[in-house]
Design an enzyme around this catalytic site. Structure first.
Site, mmCIF file in Angstrom:
data_model
loop_
_atom_site.group_PDB
_atom_site.id
_atom_site.type_symbol
_atom_site.label_atom_id
_atom_site.label_comp_id
_atom_site.label_asym_id
_atom_site.label_seq_id
_atom_site.Cartn_x
_atom_site.Cartn_y
_atom_site.Cartn_z
ATOM 1 N N ASP A 54 5.448 1.290 8.648
ATOM 2 C CA ASP A 54 7.222 0.718 8.302
ATOM 3 C C ASP A 54 7.823 1.598 8.529
ATOM 4 O O ASP A 54 7.806 2.997 8.103
ATOM 5 C CB ASP A 54 7.131 -0.607 7.469
ATOM 6 C CG ASP A 54 6.577 -0.140 6.509
ATOM 7 O OD1 ASP A 54 6.164 1.132 6.516
ATOM 8 O OD2 ASP A 54 6.889 -0.469 5.476
ATOM 9 N N LYS A 95 0.651 1.239 -1.442
ATOM 10 C CA LYS A 95 0.054 1.168 -0.593
ATOM 11 C C LYS A 95 0.673 2.530 0.829
ATOM 12 O O LYS A 95 1.476 3.074 0.446
ATOM 13 C CB LYS A 95 0.143 -0.358 0.922
ATOM 14 C CG LYS A 95 1.418 -0.895 0.380
ATOM 15 C CD LYS A 95 2.075 -2.164 1.130
ATOM 16 C CE LYS A 95 3.593 -1.963 1.765
ATOM 17 N NZ LYS A 95 4.058 -3.293 0.341
ATOM 18 N N SER A 146 12.069 -0.476 2.972
ATOM 19 C CA SER A 146 10.970 -0.601 2.778
ATOM 20 C C SER A 146 11.169 -1.073 4.704
ATOM 21 O O SER A 146 11.663 -0.154 5.306
ATOM 22 C CB SER A 146 10.415 -1.348 2.644
ATOM 23 O OG SER A 146 9.144 -1.831 3.074
ATOM 24 N N HIS A 147 10.397 -2.048 5.403
ATOM 25 C CA HIS A 147 10.664 -2.732 6.511
ATOM 26 C C HIS A 147 12.139 -2.774 6.941
ATOM 27 O O HIS A 147 12.046 -3.249 8.216
ATOM 28 C CB HIS A 147 9.405 -3.387 6.640
ATOM 29 C CG HIS A 147 9.460 -4.211 5.636
ATOM 30 N ND1 HIS A 147 9.381 -4.123 4.081
ATOM 31 C CD2 HIS A 147 10.160 -6.319 5.705
ATOM 32 C CE1 HIS A 147 9.441 -5.643 4.086
ATOM 33 N NE2 HIS A 147 9.706 -6.359 4.164
ATOM 34 N N ASP A 198 9.129 2.595 5.241
ATOM 35 C CA ASP A 198 8.941 4.201 4.387
ATOM 36 C C ASP A 198 7.297 4.307 4.546
ATOM 37 O O ASP A 198 6.966 5.341 3.536
ATOM 38 C CB ASP A 198 9.414 3.950 2.988
ATOM 39 C CG ASP A 198 8.468 2.294 2.585
ATOM 40 O OD1 ASP A 198 7.695 1.272 3.387
ATOM 41 O OD2 ASP A 198 8.167 2.343 1.051
ATOM 42 N N ASP A 220 4.898 2.682 4.303
ATOM 43 C CA ASP A 220 3.090 2.138 3.735
ATOM 44 C C ASP A 220 3.110 1.213 3.754
ATOM 45 O O ASP A 220 1.915 0.651 4.083
ATOM 46 C CB ASP A 220 3.891 1.623 2.107
ATOM 47 C CG ASP A 220 5.303 1.055 1.930
ATOM 48 O OD1 ASP A 220 5.743 0.877 2.778
ATOM 49 O OD2 ASP A 220 5.297 0.495 0.889
ATOM 50 N N ARG A 221 3.425 0.063 5.406
ATOM 51 C CA ARG A 221 2.974 -0.481 6.286
ATOM 52 C C ARG A 221 1.792 -0.336 7.304
ATOM 53 O O ARG A 221 2.191 0.380 7.475
ATOM 54 C CB ARG A 221 4.015 -1.789 6.531
ATOM 55 C CG ARG A 221 4.233 -2.193 5.125
ATOM 56 C CD ARG A 221 5.294 -3.704 6.095
ATOM 57 N NE ARG A 221 6.089 -4.588 4.323
ATOM 58 C CZ ARG A 221 6.304 -5.795 4.579
ATOM 59 N NH1 ARG A 221 6.553 -6.533 6.193
ATOM 60 N NH2 ARG A 221 6.695 -6.214 3.699
HETATM 61 C C1 G1P Z 1 7.032 -8.475 0.928
HETATM 62 C C2 G1P Z 1 6.305 -8.785 1.329
HETATM 63 C C3 G1P Z 1 4.525 -8.497 0.478
HETATM 64 C C4 G1P Z 1 5.204 -6.471 -0.328
HETATM 65 C C5 G1P Z 1 6.712 -7.046 -0.549
HETATM 66 C C6 G1P Z 1 7.250 -5.570 0.033
HETATM 67 O O1 G1P Z 1 7.735 -9.145 0.192
HETATM 68 O O2 G1P Z 1 5.486 -10.398 1.280
HETATM 69 O O3 G1P Z 1 3.817 -8.307 -0.178
HETATM 70 O O4 G1P Z 1 4.485 -6.484 -1.273
HETATM 71 O O5 G1P Z 1 7.306 -6.847 0.889
HETATM 72 O O6 G1P Z 1 6.725 -4.499 0.720
HETATM 73 P P1 G1P Z 1 8.670 -10.310 0.010
HETATM 74 O O7 G1P Z 1 9.689 -10.576 0.989
HETATM 75 O O8 G1P Z 1 7.574 -11.850 0.674
HETATM 76 O O9 G1P Z 1 9.168 -10.563 -1.820
HETATM 77 ZN ZN ZN Z 2 7.404 -0.503 3.151
#
Ligand code: G1P
Ligand code: ZN
Length: 545
Positions: free
Chosen positions: A279, A378, A113-114, A281, A283-284
């Site tokens: 982000d 998302k 992801s991010h 991937d 989704d954000r």
């Molecule tokens: C974080 C975000 C959460 C999101 C997840 C995946 O998780 O807070 O809302 O669903 O990334 O993108 P966390 O690191 O808080 O467990």
């Molecule tokens: Zn992501």
């Protein structure tokens, strides 16, 4: 096709977190590490023989190697076909869309992801079910248990195949269909939004937008959808070439990591009226107006409140859902619409059953995640197009739309403070301390603020009855303000403490008070009850969003 069984032994800690298994690339590159986890997934499935698997990732470092490994293992596991994005690329929402459209058995998404990428960055893998959404906790726990007893993985002897061209290839009996990673997804978005109207907005000389793809997976998606299909001028998409290390950046669209975009929108000389980012991937999302960053919680509320303007949602919303730490702004919209609002634990996987059961249409999280029943993830570009569609119909700038929303519903002033990379010992002590003090906290007075209730959030899924406990410490004040504490489940190093702060301000005369100032009393309360500085040695958060 000869299936070979390669002896292996378990690796400790292959436990999926908030969103799949995430570790450093260096961890994933160990011989048999990825293979063990993939085998554990395949062992947990049943009935995949002859079925279709979707496979793709965000293109980060190691994506290409992992894809080839998984293709060979999918052949050995008896899948009939794998739909793989060209060059091994699929954004997370696009993977979800492809699984749903082609009624696949499930999908494997390679992404962290991010989190930063590159040789020293992070890598990740998760399994999505036939509904297109992340596997539930029952499944991920079963995979984890399997990783603890694994003795061998199965693969076939076959060379790497060329994923650079759309078409059909074979690995033994397995058909590998290399697909256009963008087409199915773009077609889906086109069915939800008024593309003609958005194109009209993008063609106006007084409207200029910038989309920052952050050198991540959404570059090609944004080029195709915003510039080619919607006709936005070339150059609207910046940082649009995906790179294995995201150009050395941190592909998380928030005011800290997307500071350039925020600065450009704050500078009237840029001529920009609307900005957005997504982000690693895809989704954000981040939505930025002129000198105004829309908080994700507000974005969710605005999206729900304006659904009647959007073709795909004009028929009405069945309900909305938000993760527990997300602000209650959307709850107020739901109340006015007379629809249910569900409060779930953090992580998109909890929305799946609500979406499948038709209980919720739109969902969101404070962490820049918004989406709807069109997929089971998302969806960053979905949120951007939704906003563009609102702007096109209302002919009102984004910041004014949010301010008008506050005037109507009141403002849920909201912020998240992250303490990143703290040691796990003190982080656990902090959370355990809070947990043990919960009974005394309820009813107590801290710095003149009355704590009404204090608990550790637990959730029972209203559809399947499954229970999730220990999902975050909530401190609720008698004026409706909240402080929430939880540890991140997506990091790969140490612990990250997240402190979520929220206060409701009804009076429009007070809506422009700067967020951190408005939340100062709650920030003090958080420090007081959790002893963050004393336990972690940190004077302040690393990231404020
Ligand atoms: C974080 C975000 C959460 C999101 C997840 C995946 O998780 O807070 O809302 O669903 O990334 O993108 P966390 O690191 O808080 O467990
Ligand atoms: Zn992501």
């Amino acid at each position: 096709m000869k299936v070979i069984s390669v002896p292996s032994t378990p690796f400790p800690g292959q436990k999926p977190g908030t969103s799949g298994l995430r570790k450093k690339v260096t961890v994933f590159r160990q011989a048999r590490y990825l293979e063990n986890f993939v085998q554990a997934i395949f062992d947990t499935l049943s009935g995949q023989q002859g079925k279709t698997l979707v496979l793709g990732g965000d293109g980060r470092y190691y994506n290409d190697v992992a894809i080839q490994t998984i293709l060979r293992m999918a052949a050995a596991a008896g899948f009939g076909r794998v739909l793989v994005g060209r060059d091994g690329i699929l954004s997370t929402p696009a993977a979800s869309a492809v699984i749903r459209k082609w009624q696949a058995f499930g999908g494997i998404i390679l992404s962290a992801s991010h989190n930063p990428g590159g040789e020293d960055g992070d890598f990740g893998i998760k399994y999505n079910l036939a509904n297109g959404g992340p596997a539930n906790e029952g499944f991920t726990e079963a995979v984890y248990q399997r990783t603890r007893e694994i003795r061998a993985y199965r693969t076939v002897e076959a060379p790497d195949i060329d994923l650079g061209r759309i078409g059909e290839l074979r690995i033994g009996d397995l058909v590998v269909s290399v697909i256009d990673p963008v087409a199915d997804y773009a077609e889906l978005l086109e069915s939800l939004f008024d593309f003609e109207r958005i194109a009209g907005l993008l063609a106006r000389p007084d409207f200029r937008m910038r989309f920052d793809a952050m050198h991540a997976v959404n570059g090609p998606y944004a080029h195709e959808i915003l510039e080619r299909r919607l006709g936005a001028p070339a150059g609207t998409v910046v940082n649009g070439t995906p790179l294995p290390d995201f150009g050395g950046g941190h592909p998380d669209p928030n005011p800290v990591y997307a500071a350039e975009l925020v600065a450009a929108l704050a500078d009237s000389r840029s001529g920009l009226s609307f900005g957005a980012a997504s982000d690693g991937d895809g989704d954000r999302n981040m939505i930025v107006g002129r000198a105004f960053v829309v908080s994700p919680s507000d974005s969710l509320a605005v999206i729900a409140a304006n659904h009647a303007l959007i073709p795909g949602y004009a028929g009405g919303l069945a309900g909305v859902a938000r993760s527990m730490p997300t602000s209650c702004a959307v709850d107020r919209v739901a109340r006015e619409l007379g629809i249910p609002c569900y409060e779930t634990p953090t992580g998109w996987k909890y929305f799946g059953s609500l979406l499948d059961a038709g209980k919720a249409t739109i969902c969101g999280e404070e962490s820049s995640g918004t989406g709807s029943s069109h997929v089971r993830e998302k969806d960053g570009l979905w949120a951007v197009l939704y906003w563009l569609n609102i702007l096109a119909v209302r002919d009102t700038p984004a910041d004014v739309i949010v301010r008008q929303h506050w005037q109507h519903f009141g403002r849920n002033v909201y912020s998240r403070h992250d303490y990143e990379g703290i040691e796990t010992g003190p982080a656990d002590r902090l959370m355990d301390g809070l947990r043990s003090r919960l009974p005394q906290l309820a009813g107590s007075l801290v710095k003149d603020m009355r704590i009404a209730t204090a608990d550790d959030f637990a959730y029972t899924d209203p559809v399947d009855g499954s229970r999730s406990e220990r999902q975050g410490i909530r401190i609720l004040l008698d004026d409706g303000s909240r402080v929430v504490f939880r540890l991140s489940g997506t990091g790969t190093e140490g612990a990250t403490l997240r402190v979520y702060l929220e206060r409701f301000v009804a009076d429009p005369g007070c809506h422009e008070v700067p967020t951190q100032e408005a939340l100062a009393p709650l920030i003090g309360l958080a420090e007081n009850v959790a002893q963050i500085a004393a336990l972690t040695g940190r004077k302040g958060p690393d990231v404020i969003s």
